[in-house]
Design a protein around this motif. Structure first.
Motif, PDB file in Angstrom:
ATOM      1  N   UNK A   1      21.866 -16.118  23.344  1.00 30.88           N
ATOM      2  CA  UNK A   1      22.024 -16.871  24.591  1.00 30.88           C
ATOM      3  C   UNK A   1      22.812 -16.067  25.616  1.00 30.88           C
ATOM      4  N   UNK A   2      23.836 -15.351  25.161  1.00 30.72           N
ATOM      5  CA  UNK A   2      24.651 -14.531  26.059  1.00 30.72           C
ATOM      6  C   UNK A   2      23.828 -13.382  26.643  1.00 30.72           C
ATOM      7  N   UNK A   3      23.025 -12.733  25.807  1.00 27.69           N
ATOM      8  CA  UNK A   3      22.181 -11.635  26.289  1.00 27.69           C
ATOM      9  C   UNK A   3      21.164 -12.131  27.307  1.00 27.69           C
TER      10      UNK A   3
ATOM     11  N   UNK B   1      24.781 -15.709  15.825  1.00 22.72           N
ATOM     12  CA  UNK B   1      23.502 -15.089  16.186  1.00 22.72           C
ATOM     13  C   UNK B   1      22.916 -15.781  17.414  1.00 22.72           C
ATOM     14  N   UNK B   2      22.908 -17.110  17.399  1.00 26.82           N
ATOM     15  CA  UNK B   2      22.349 -17.872  18.521  1.00 26.82           C
ATOM     16  C   UNK B   2      23.163 -17.672  19.795  1.00 26.82           C
TER      17      UNK B   2
ATOM     18  N   UNK C   1      27.842 -27.128  24.247  1.00 28.73           N
ATOM     19  CA  UNK C   1      26.597 -26.558  23.735  1.00 28.73           C
ATOM     20  C   UNK C   1      26.640 -26.637  22.218  1.00 28.73           C
ATOM     21  N   UNK C   2      25.561 -27.177  21.633  1.00 27.60           N
ATOM     22  CA  UNK C   2      25.496 -27.311  20.175  1.00 27.60           C
ATOM     23  C   UNK C   2      24.472 -26.328  19.621  1.00 27.60           C
ATOM     24  N   UNK C   3      24.817 -25.741  18.497  1.00 21.72           N
ATOM     25  CA  UNK C   3      23.970 -24.771  17.813  1.00 21.72           C
ATOM     26  C   UNK C   3      23.715 -25.276  16.398  1.00 21.72           C
TER      27      UNK C   3
ATOM     28  N   UNK D   1      28.887 -15.347  34.609  1.00 19.45           N
ATOM     29  CA  UNK D   1      29.064 -14.941  33.224  1.00 19.45           C
ATOM     30  C   UNK D   1      30.450 -15.335  32.747  1.00 19.45           C
ATOM     31  N   UNK D   2      30.546 -15.617  31.448  1.00 23.63           N
ATOM     32  CA  UNK D   2      31.842 -15.926  30.862  1.00 23.63           C
ATOM     33  C   UNK D   2      32.644 -14.645  30.732  1.00 23.63           C
TER      34      UNK D   2
END
Length: 107
Positions: free
Chosen positions: A48-50, A43-44, A32-34, A98-99
């Motif tokens: 994404x996790x939320x 922040x990103x 995954x690239x941000x 989930x991770x």
């Protein structure tokens, strides 16, 4: 115009913030690239996790509700085929995983 890239591994967050314009993460076999520096990545990644946690919670509620309905309908002869269809639909769902938090030591 020549474009190039390279892989940089560092634990120096200030250095990453200063040098990087894109952060790529390999997790659970996916890349995954941000866009942005390290702070922007954090922040990103948090957003994404939320979102993933919300989707996971909604999916678990849906599965629980469908399972309860299947259990009710399974015993009734008139609704048994409906229950079987619901079971097949549940089997086709790609379960959101989930991770685990690497800082907690539970991998």
């Amino acid at each position: 115009m020549h474009l190039f890239g390279f892989i940089l591994v560092s634990h120096d967050k200030y250095f990453l913030d200063t040098v990087c314009q894109e952060i790529c993460e390999i997790s659970r076999g996916a890349l995954t690239c941000y866009t942005g520096n390290y702070d922007a990545y954090l922040v990103q990644k948090q957003a994404a996790t939320e979102l993933l946690e919300k989707k996971h919670t909604e999916q678990q509620k849906y599965i629980k509700k469908q399972t309860a309905t299947i259990e009710r309908f399974r015993a009734k002869a008139t609704k048994a085929s409906m229950a079987q269809s619901m079971i097949k639909a549940l089997e086709k769902i790609e379960v959101i995983e989930l991770e685990s938090d690497p800082k907690s030591g539970s991998r």
